[in-house]
Design an enzyme around this catalytic site. Structure first.
Site, PDB file in Angstrom:
ATOM      1  N   LEU A 103       0.836  -1.208   0.000  1.00 23.36           N
ATOM      2  CA  LEU A 103       0.000   0.000   0.000  1.00 23.36           C
ATOM      3  C   LEU A 103       0.868   1.254   0.000  1.00 23.36           C
ATOM      4  O   LEU A 103       2.044   1.199   0.374  1.00 23.36           O
ATOM      5  CB  LEU A 103      -0.908  -0.033   1.239  1.00 23.36           C
ATOM      6  CG  LEU A 103      -1.893  -1.221   1.231  1.00 23.36           C
ATOM      7  CD1 LEU A 103      -2.414  -1.515   2.624  1.00 23.36           C
ATOM      8  CD2 LEU A 103      -3.039  -0.953   0.261  1.00 23.36           C
ATOM      9  N   PRO A 104       0.280   2.399  -0.422  1.00 26.07           N
ATOM     10  CA  PRO A 104       1.123   3.587  -0.622  1.00 26.07           C
ATOM     11  C   PRO A 104       1.757   4.165   0.640  1.00 26.07           C
ATOM     12  O   PRO A 104       2.967   4.304   0.715  1.00 26.07           O
ATOM     13  CB  PRO A 104       0.166   4.605  -1.257  1.00 26.07           C
ATOM     14  CG  PRO A 104      -1.029   3.843  -1.701  1.00 26.07           C
ATOM     15  CD  PRO A 104      -1.105   2.600  -0.880  1.00 26.07           C
ATOM     16  N   THR A 135       6.342   0.844   2.062  1.00 30.36           N
ATOM     17  CA  THR A 135       7.362   1.666   2.733  1.00 30.36           C
ATOM     18  C   THR A 135       6.628   2.674   3.600  1.00 30.36           C
ATOM     19  O   THR A 135       6.016   3.624   3.084  1.00 30.36           O
ATOM     20  CB  THR A 135       8.247   2.415   1.713  1.00 30.36           C
ATOM     21  OG1 THR A 135       8.803   1.466   0.811  1.00 30.36           O
ATOM     22  CG2 THR A 135       9.373   3.152   2.418  1.00 30.36           C
ATOM     23  N   LYS A 211      15.489   0.114   5.359  1.00 32.96           N
ATOM     24  CA  LYS A 211      15.034   0.701   4.088  1.00 32.96           C
ATOM     25  C   LYS A 211      15.129   2.238   4.133  1.00 32.96           C
ATOM     26  O   LYS A 211      15.593   2.880   3.195  1.00 32.96           O
ATOM     27  CB  LYS A 211      13.578   0.246   3.836  1.00 32.96           C
ATOM     28  CG  LYS A 211      12.830   0.998   2.762  1.00 32.96           C
ATOM     29  CD  LYS A 211      13.118   0.502   1.385  1.00 32.96           C
ATOM     30  CE  LYS A 211      12.354   1.306   0.344  1.00 32.96           C
ATOM     31  NZ  LYS A 211      12.781   1.019  -1.015  1.00 32.96           N
ATOM     32  N   LYS A 286       8.707  11.217  -0.548  1.00 27.49           N
ATOM     33  CA  LYS A 286       7.949  10.506   0.495  1.00 27.49           C
ATOM     34  C   LYS A 286       8.887   9.739   1.436  1.00 27.49           C
ATOM     35  O   LYS A 286       8.782   9.829   2.659  1.00 27.49           O
ATOM     36  CB  LYS A 286       6.975   9.536  -0.183  1.00 27.49           C
ATOM     37  CG  LYS A 286       6.199   8.665   0.766  1.00 27.49           C
ATOM     38  CD  LYS A 286       5.692   7.398   0.092  1.00 27.49           C
ATOM     39  CE  LYS A 286       5.850   6.235   1.026  1.00 27.49           C
ATOM     40  NZ  LYS A 286       5.599   4.934   0.459  1.00 27.49           N
TER      41      LYS A 286
HETATM   42  P1  NAD Z   1       0.800   2.497  -6.103  1.00 29.42           P
HETATM   43  O1  NAD Z   1       0.227   3.796  -5.652  1.00 29.42           O
HETATM   44  O2  NAD Z   1       1.056   2.268  -7.539  1.00 29.42           O
HETATM   45  O3  NAD Z   1      -0.133   1.295  -5.589  1.00 29.42           O
HETATM   46  C1  NAD Z   1      -0.810   1.273  -4.371  1.00 29.42           C
HETATM   47  C2  NAD Z   1      -2.103   0.495  -4.561  1.00 29.42           C
HETATM   48  O4  NAD Z   1      -2.766   0.447  -3.306  1.00 29.42           O
HETATM   49  C3  NAD Z   1      -3.073   1.149  -5.559  1.00 29.42           C
HETATM   50  O5  NAD Z   1      -3.462   0.203  -6.525  1.00 29.42           O
HETATM   51  C4  NAD Z   1      -4.243   1.577  -4.688  1.00 29.42           C
HETATM   52  O6  NAD Z   1      -5.490   1.526  -5.356  1.00 29.42           O
HETATM   53  C5  NAD Z   1      -4.153   0.566  -3.573  1.00 29.42           C
HETATM   54  N1  NAD Z   1      -4.848   0.997  -2.360  1.00 29.42           N
HETATM   55  C6  NAD Z   1      -4.820   2.216  -1.767  1.00 29.42           C
HETATM   56  N2  NAD Z   1      -5.621   2.210  -0.676  1.00 29.42           N
HETATM   57  C7  NAD Z   1      -6.148   0.963  -0.596  1.00 29.42           C
HETATM   58  C8  NAD Z   1      -7.065   0.337   0.297  1.00 29.42           C
HETATM   59  N3  NAD Z   1      -7.592   1.004   1.329  1.00 29.42           N
HETATM   60  N4  NAD Z   1      -7.402  -0.946   0.086  1.00 29.42           N
HETATM   61  C9  NAD Z   1      -6.880  -1.630  -0.971  1.00 29.42           C
HETATM   62  N5  NAD Z   1      -6.025  -1.096  -1.866  1.00 29.42           N
HETATM   63  C10 NAD Z   1      -5.668   0.188  -1.666  1.00 29.42           C
HETATM   64  O7  NAD Z   1       2.140   2.324  -5.244  1.00 29.42           O
HETATM   65  P2  NAD Z   1       3.385   1.372  -5.599  1.00 29.42           P
HETATM   66  O8  NAD Z   1       4.327   2.097  -6.482  1.00 29.42           O
HETATM   67  O9  NAD Z   1       2.856   0.029  -5.968  1.00 29.42           O
HETATM   68  O10 NAD Z   1       4.101   1.316  -4.161  1.00 29.42           O
HETATM   69  C11 NAD Z   1       3.557   0.569  -3.106  1.00 29.42           C
HETATM   70  C12 NAD Z   1       4.507   0.694  -1.918  1.00 29.42           C
HETATM   71  O11 NAD Z   1       5.785   0.180  -2.299  1.00 29.42           O
HETATM   72  C13 NAD Z   1       4.734   2.135  -1.465  1.00 29.42           C
HETATM   73  O12 NAD Z   1       4.803   2.180  -0.062  1.00 29.42           O
HETATM   74  C14 NAD Z   1       6.050   2.507  -2.115  1.00 29.42           C
HETATM   75  O13 NAD Z   1       6.768   3.504  -1.408  1.00 29.42           O
HETATM   76  C15 NAD Z   1       6.789   1.180  -2.085  1.00 29.42           C
HETATM   77  N6  NAD Z   1       7.823   1.052  -3.120  1.00 29.42           N
HETATM   78  C16 NAD Z   1       7.564   1.465  -4.397  1.00 29.42           C
HETATM   79  C17 NAD Z   1       8.563   1.345  -5.372  1.00 29.42           C
HETATM   80  C18 NAD Z   1       8.320   1.815  -6.786  1.00 29.42           C
HETATM   81  O14 NAD Z   1       9.307   1.914  -7.562  1.00 29.42           O
HETATM   82  N7  NAD Z   1       7.080   2.079  -7.212  1.00 29.42           N
HETATM   83  C19 NAD Z   1       9.799   0.798  -5.034  1.00 29.42           C
HETATM   84  C20 NAD Z   1      10.009   0.339  -3.737  1.00 29.42           C
HETATM   85  C21 NAD Z   1       9.007   0.484  -2.781  1.00 29.42           C
END
Ligand code: NAD
Length: 337
Positions: A103-104, A135, A211, A286
């Site tokens: 999740l975000p 994260t 991390k 973030k």
């Molecule tokens: P994203 O925003 O693409 O995906 C998050 C998903 O969570 C979305 O599909 C959203 O609809 C869903 N969501 C939000 N609230 C929700 C709820 N209440 N119930 C169910 N689903 C819900 O984010 P991401 O890029 O996939 O990143 C996810 C996590 O991983 C973050 O914490 C980010 O910091 C971490 N991360 C991301 C990357 C990257 O390169 N994108 C790399 C390492 C770590």
């Protein structure tokens, strides 16, 4: 956190499985919540590497993501666990032994777990394993872990990751696991189906501490590299020459060597394609904010954090930089392209 080095576990190890391979009954049940850029690919890899006797229930508030993923999973030519769509995070978790959340931000993790635990309150207690790969800050993570334990619904561990969307798609992520040692063998097979490396960093919360410390250093290295490159170029140096000096000298770091912010210096780096793809500047902003929160809680002084936060916040909002790889700070500080 315990002393010593993080224990490295790799996908070369044979994942542990419980039960009997020949049994036709459903062995392991998974729930997967959060199918965004990372979660979608991770769930796809996990499902495809599980046997058809296992099952996975998927959920996201974005219905299209859930439908698309189910269609993709079922359209795959080979094997994979049985897939079902859940109508809520609680439904995805109710039957599952292992639940993965991606999740975000901290508030999303908090609210999803509140929903799950309140829905499970009147159901039989179950020894579930919740693995949160988001994260977030260690304090929120610890609070959620303690709410899971208090509700007697199993255990909650943190497993933030690195490797980005490319690593999530290829199944080559690195996970930093915060969990009691006894739970590592339970988390390991699931994580190594979505990644290549597992670093056990210590007890619950330790994965996030590692991390955030890493990403704090990365944020500063990236900005310092942009400034150093800009300094050298404006003093008349060819950027490729300067990079070749830095990369055999004491200034060498990942942003100078792999993700150099000056276009054309490193083939394939985001700078060469107008900073498209890569690690988004908003995500770096973030993570820097989360590192500051963690530092306040731990009493760690971060002398450079305020200035770096200001730069990333301004750059992330700047139309020339918005939505691009975080090495775009070179453009933000006026670097020659
Ligand atoms: P994203 O925003 O693409 O995906 C998050 C998903 O969570 C979305 O599909 C959203 O609809 C869903 N969501 C939000 N609230 C929700 C709820 N209440 N119930 C169910 N689903 C819900 O984010 P991401 O890029 O996939 O990143 C996810 C996590 O991983 C973050 O914490 C980010 O910091 C971490 N991360 C991301 C990357 C990257 O390169 N994108 C790399 C390492 C770590």
């Amino acid at each position: 956190m315990r002393a010593g080095t993080a224990r490295l576990r790799t996908a070369l190890r044979t994942p542990l499985r419980r039960g009997f391979a020949t049994s036709p009954r459903c062995l392991d049940k998974y729930g997967f919540i959060g199918l965004g850029q990372m979660g979608y690919q991770m769930a796809r890899n996990l499902q495809s590497k599980l046997p058809p006797t296992d099952s996975i229930s998927i959920y996201d508030i974005n219905k299209d993501a859930v439908q698309n993923l189910k269609a993709e999973m079922e359209g795959a030519q080979v094997g994979g666990a049985k897939v079902s769509l859940a109508d809520s995070a609680a439904e995805a978790s109710s039957e599952a032994d292992t639940i993965i959340t991606v999740l975000p931000e901290p508030q999303h993790v908090k609210s999803v777990y509140e929903t799950i635990l309140s829905a499970l309150a009147n159901t039989p207690k179950k020894d579930r394993l919740f693995i949160d790969c988001s994260t977030i800050d260690p304090q929120t993570s610890r609070a959620v872990a303690s709410s899971v334990t208090s509700a007697s619904q199993g255990a909650f561990v943190d497993a933030p990751m690195s490797g980005g969307v490319v690593g999530a798609t290829a199944g080559t992520l690195t996970f930093m696991l915060g969990a009691p040692t006894a739970l590592v063998p339970r988390a390991e097979p699931t994580l190594l189906r979505m990644g290549r490396r597992l670093l056990h960093c210590g007890d619950q919360g330790a994965g996030l501490a590692a991390k955030l410390a890493n990403n704090y250093l990365l944020a500063l290295n990236n900005l310092a590299t942009a400034e150093a490159m800009n300094l050298g170029v404006r003093c008349g140096l060819d950027p490729a020459v300067l990079a070749s000096v830095l990369n055999v000298s004491t200034g060498k770091c990942w942003p100078s060597e792999i993700n150099n912010p000056v276009p054309g210096v490193i083939e394939g780096a985001p700078a060469g394609r107008d900073y498209a793809g890569g690690f988004g500047i908003a995500l770096m902003k973030k993570d820097l904010g989360l590192a500051v929160v963690a530092a306040k809680e731990a009493g760690a002084k971060l002398e450079l954090a305020d200035k770096a936060t200001e730069v990333y916040a301004n750059a992330a909002a700047d139309e020339r930089c918005k939505g691009r790889d975080f090495s775009v700070v070179y453009r933000y500080i006026g670097g020659k392209e």
